[in-house]
Design a protein around this motif. Sequence first.
Motif, mmCIF file in Angstrom:
data_model
loop_
_atom_site.group_PDB
_atom_site.id
_atom_site.type_symbol
_atom_site.label_atom_id
_atom_site.label_comp_id
_atom_site.label_asym_id
_atom_site.label_seq_id
_atom_site.Cartn_x
_atom_site.Cartn_y
_atom_site.Cartn_z
ATOM 1 N N ASN A 1 -24.794 -18.498 27.967
ATOM 2 C CA ASN A 1 -25.188 -18.049 29.305
ATOM 3 C C ASN A 1 -25.354 -19.191 30.299
ATOM 4 O OD1 ASN A 1 -25.303 -15.191 28.843
ATOM 5 N ND2 ASN A 1 -27.177 -15.520 27.667
ATOM 6 N N HIS A 2 -25.717 -20.369 29.805
ATOM 7 C CA HIS A 2 -25.981 -21.472 30.716
ATOM 8 C C HIS A 2 -24.760 -22.363 30.952
ATOM 9 C CE1 HIS A 2 -30.284 -20.523 29.866
ATOM 10 N NE2 HIS A 2 -30.364 -20.819 31.149
ATOM 11 N N HIS A 3 -23.689 -22.131 30.194
ATOM 12 C CA HIS A 3 -22.491 -22.934 30.462
ATOM 13 C C HIS A 3 -21.197 -22.127 30.327
ATOM 14 C CE1 HIS A 3 -20.579 -26.955 30.902
ATOM 15 N NE2 HIS A 3 -19.556 -26.266 30.415
ATOM 16 N N ALA A 4 -20.979 -21.514 29.175
ATOM 17 C CA ALA A 4 -19.680 -20.894 28.914
ATOM 18 C C ALA A 4 -19.341 -19.800 29.927
ATOM 19 C CB ALA A 4 -19.651 -20.323 27.501
ATOM 20 N N LYS A 5 -20.318 -18.925 30.246
ATOM 21 C CA LYS A 5 -20.030 -17.826 31.173
ATOM 22 C C LYS A 5 -19.793 -18.307 32.603
ATOM 23 C CE LYS A 5 -21.915 -13.853 28.694
ATOM 24 N NZ LYS A 5 -22.906 -12.740 28.726
ATOM 25 N N PRO A 6 -20.670 -19.157 33.169
ATOM 26 C CA PRO A 6 -20.351 -19.647 34.522
ATOM 27 C C PRO A 6 -19.077 -20.473 34.568
ATOM 28 C CG PRO A 6 -22.340 -20.707 33.650
ATOM 29 C CD PRO A 6 -22.019 -19.581 32.757
ATOM 30 N N HIS A 7 -18.774 -21.175 33.479
ATOM 31 C CA HIS A 7 -17.509 -21.916 33.421
ATOM 32 C C HIS A 7 -16.343 -20.932 33.475
ATOM 33 C CE1 HIS A 7 -14.833 -24.939 30.973
ATOM 34 N NE2 HIS A 7 -14.383 -24.725 32.187
ATOM 35 N N ALA A 8 -16.406 -19.866 32.717
ATOM 36 C CA ALA A 8 -15.336 -18.865 32.719
ATOM 37 C C ALA A 8 -15.189 -18.231 34.099
ATOM 38 C CB ALA A 8 -15.620 -17.796 31.670
ATOM 39 N N ILE B 1 -20.376 -27.545 35.711
ATOM 40 C CA ILE B 1 -21.486 -26.679 35.317
ATOM 41 C C ILE B 1 -22.563 -27.587 34.752
ATOM 42 C CG2 ILE B 1 -22.197 -24.666 34.011
ATOM 43 C CD1 ILE B 1 -19.912 -24.165 36.044
ATOM 44 N N ALA B 2 -23.672 -27.736 35.459
ATOM 45 C CA ALA B 2 -24.734 -28.669 35.081
ATOM 46 C C ALA B 2 -25.946 -27.901 34.578
ATOM 47 C CB ALA B 2 -25.127 -29.538 36.276
ATOM 48 N N ALA B 3 -26.700 -28.532 33.683
ATOM 49 C CA ALA B 3 -27.914 -27.887 33.188
ATOM 50 C C ALA B 3 -28.943 -27.747 34.299
ATOM 51 C CB ALA B 3 -28.500 -28.684 32.026
ATOM 52 N N SER B 4 -29.191 -28.838 35.025
ATOM 53 C CA SER B 4 -30.221 -28.824 36.072
ATOM 54 C C SER B 4 -29.968 -29.976 37.027
ATOM 55 C CB SER B 4 -31.616 -28.969 35.450
ATOM 56 O OG SER B 4 -31.810 -30.294 34.973
ATOM 57 N N SER B 5 -30.820 -30.086 38.031
ATOM 58 C CA SER B 5 -30.683 -31.164 39.009
ATOM 59 C C SER B 5 -30.943 -32.528 38.390
ATOM 60 C CB SER B 5 -31.644 -30.938 40.179
ATOM 61 O OG SER B 5 -32.985 -30.889 39.713
ATOM 62 N N ALA B 6 -31.532 -32.548 37.189
ATOM 63 C CA ALA B 6 -31.778 -33.813 36.495
ATOM 64 C C ALA B 6 -30.534 -34.314 35.777
ATOM 65 C CB ALA B 6 -32.923 -33.654 35.493
ATOM 66 N N SER B 7 -29.486 -33.495 35.727
ATOM 67 C CA SER B 7 -28.265 -33.856 35.005
ATOM 68 C C SER B 7 -27.549 -35.019 35.669
ATOM 69 C CB SER B 7 -27.334 -32.644 34.956
ATOM 70 O OG SER B 7 -26.044 -33.006 34.532
ATOM 71 N N TYR B 8 -26.802 -35.765 34.857
ATOM 72 C CA TYR B 8 -26.011 -36.860 35.425
ATOM 73 C C TYR B 8 -24.919 -36.352 36.336
ATOM 74 C CZ TYR B 8 -22.386 -36.074 31.804
ATOM 75 O OH TYR B 8 -21.407 -35.536 31.001
ATOM 76 N N ASP B 9 -24.592 -35.044 36.265
ATOM 77 C CA ASP B 9 -23.604 -34.486 37.189
ATOM 78 C C ASP B 9 -24.050 -34.625 38.638
ATOM 79 O OD1 ASP B 9 -21.547 -33.308 35.409
ATOM 80 O OD2 ASP B 9 -23.221 -32.126 34.681
ATOM 81 N N LEU B 10 -25.356 -34.614 38.872
ATOM 82 C CA LEU B 10 -25.883 -34.702 40.231
ATOM 83 C C LEU B 10 -26.475 -36.068 40.526
ATOM 84 C CD1 LEU B 10 -27.306 -31.119 40.447
ATOM 85 C CD2 LEU B 10 -25.876 -32.183 42.199
ATOM 86 N N ASN B 11 -26.209 -37.022 39.682
ATOM 87 C CA ASN B 11 -26.728 -38.367 39.899
ATOM 88 C C ASN B 11 -25.594 -39.385 39.788
ATOM 89 O OD1 ASN B 11 -29.854 -38.109 40.149
ATOM 90 N ND2 ASN B 11 -29.298 -36.657 38.550
ATOM 91 N N ASP B 12 -25.450 -40.030 38.632
ATOM 92 C CA ASP B 12 -24.429 -41.074 38.515
ATOM 93 C C ASP B 12 -23.017 -40.533 38.711
ATOM 94 O OD1 ASP B 12 -26.306 -43.000 38.130
ATOM 95 O OD2 ASP B 12 -26.137 -43.047 35.953
ATOM 96 N N LYS B 13 -22.752 -39.329 38.182
ATOM 97 C CA LYS B 13 -21.394 -38.796 38.332
ATOM 98 C C LYS B 13 -21.094 -38.461 39.791
ATOM 99 C CE LYS B 13 -19.685 -36.093 35.048
ATOM 100 N NZ LYS B 13 -19.327 -34.862 34.293
ATOM 101 N N LEU B 14 -22.071 -37.916 40.487
ATOM 102 C CA LEU B 14 -21.894 -37.629 41.915
ATOM 103 C C LEU B 14 -21.548 -38.906 42.677
ATOM 104 C CD1 LEU B 14 -23.958 -35.285 44.161
ATOM 105 C CD2 LEU B 14 -23.674 -37.663 44.866
ATOM 106 N N LYS B 15 -22.237 -40.002 42.358
ATOM 107 C CA LYS B 15 -21.954 -41.277 43.037
ATOM 108 C C LYS B 15 -20.531 -41.749 42.740
ATOM 109 C CE LYS B 15 -26.794 -42.730 42.681
ATOM 110 N NZ LYS B 15 -27.730 -43.681 42.010
ATOM 111 N N GLN C 1 -25.970 -25.340 38.949
ATOM 112 C CA GLN C 1 -27.120 -25.746 38.141
ATOM 113 C C GLN C 1 -27.662 -24.512 37.422
ATOM 114 O OE1 GLN C 1 -29.906 -28.118 40.590
ATOM 115 N NE2 GLN C 1 -28.195 -28.319 42.025
ATOM 116 N N SER C 2 -27.399 -24.439 36.118
ATOM 117 C CA SER C 2 -27.660 -23.217 35.373
ATOM 118 C C SER C 2 -29.133 -22.826 35.343
ATOM 119 C CB SER C 2 -27.145 -23.370 33.939
ATOM 120 O OG SER C 2 -25.751 -23.507 33.926
ATOM 121 N N TYR C 3 -30.008 -23.779 35.076
ATOM 122 C CA TYR C 3 -31.414 -23.431 34.912
ATOM 123 C C TYR C 3 -32.084 -23.090 36.236
ATOM 124 C CZ TYR C 3 -31.120 -24.718 30.024
ATOM 125 O OH TYR C 3 -30.768 -24.749 28.705
#
Length: 224
Positions: free
Chosen positions: A53-60, A124-138, A152-154
């Motif tokens: 629910n937190h990754h596979a479905k939103p990814h699909a 598809i990121a777990a939360s705002s604490a994920s590296y998707d919204l930090n180092d990867k965004l940069k 942000q799934s959570y």
Amino acid sequence: MTVLLQTTILPPLENGDRLTRLEFERRYRAMPHLKKAELVEGVVYVASPVRVNHHAKPHALAMTWLGVYWAATPGVDLGDNATVRLDADNEVQPDAYLRRETGGNSRISNDDYLEGAPELIVEIAASSASYDLNDKLKAYRRNGVEEYLVWQSYEARLDWFRLREGRYVALEADADGIIRSEVFPGLWLSVTAFERGDAASVVAVLQQGLQSAEHQDFIARSPA
């Protein structure tokens, strides 16, 4: 006389390893069982098992949305979890990307990887604490990824960033809750439908975008 043959055993990829991109690729190739690892700002991230629910479905859902646009739009290319070589310190596997096949900022290398920045990346990121919204965004900003969409799934929050003058600014939904891509005309997304996981409504709003004059003009201007 006994001859000792010395063999080199490559260390496995581990979270937090600091590697060059070449060393990262060398170790990754030696671990065929590993499905996803990324090098972000010179640091290795090995993916955890994927929740439904937190990754596979939103990814699909994201792939369904992008796939319909891809099918209706000549001159664009869609990828799912493909390796992208951004620069010497960043080799990523975004959940999805959309790119211009001609005249864009990326190309497919001789060894079948993507090199350079695709125009749109979806994560598809777990939360705002994920590296998707930090180092990867940069890293995406610095390498010129023009639009970056993060779910942000959570927090059940969707952010769609647009690169302007070297920085990311958030695209806002209109009064109907729809965000329209500035890079891919006609790529419309109902934020509320995506938040509900309502695939039918997501596709219905996209179909409106595909019938828009801006999308028809984009197709007309696309290289043959």
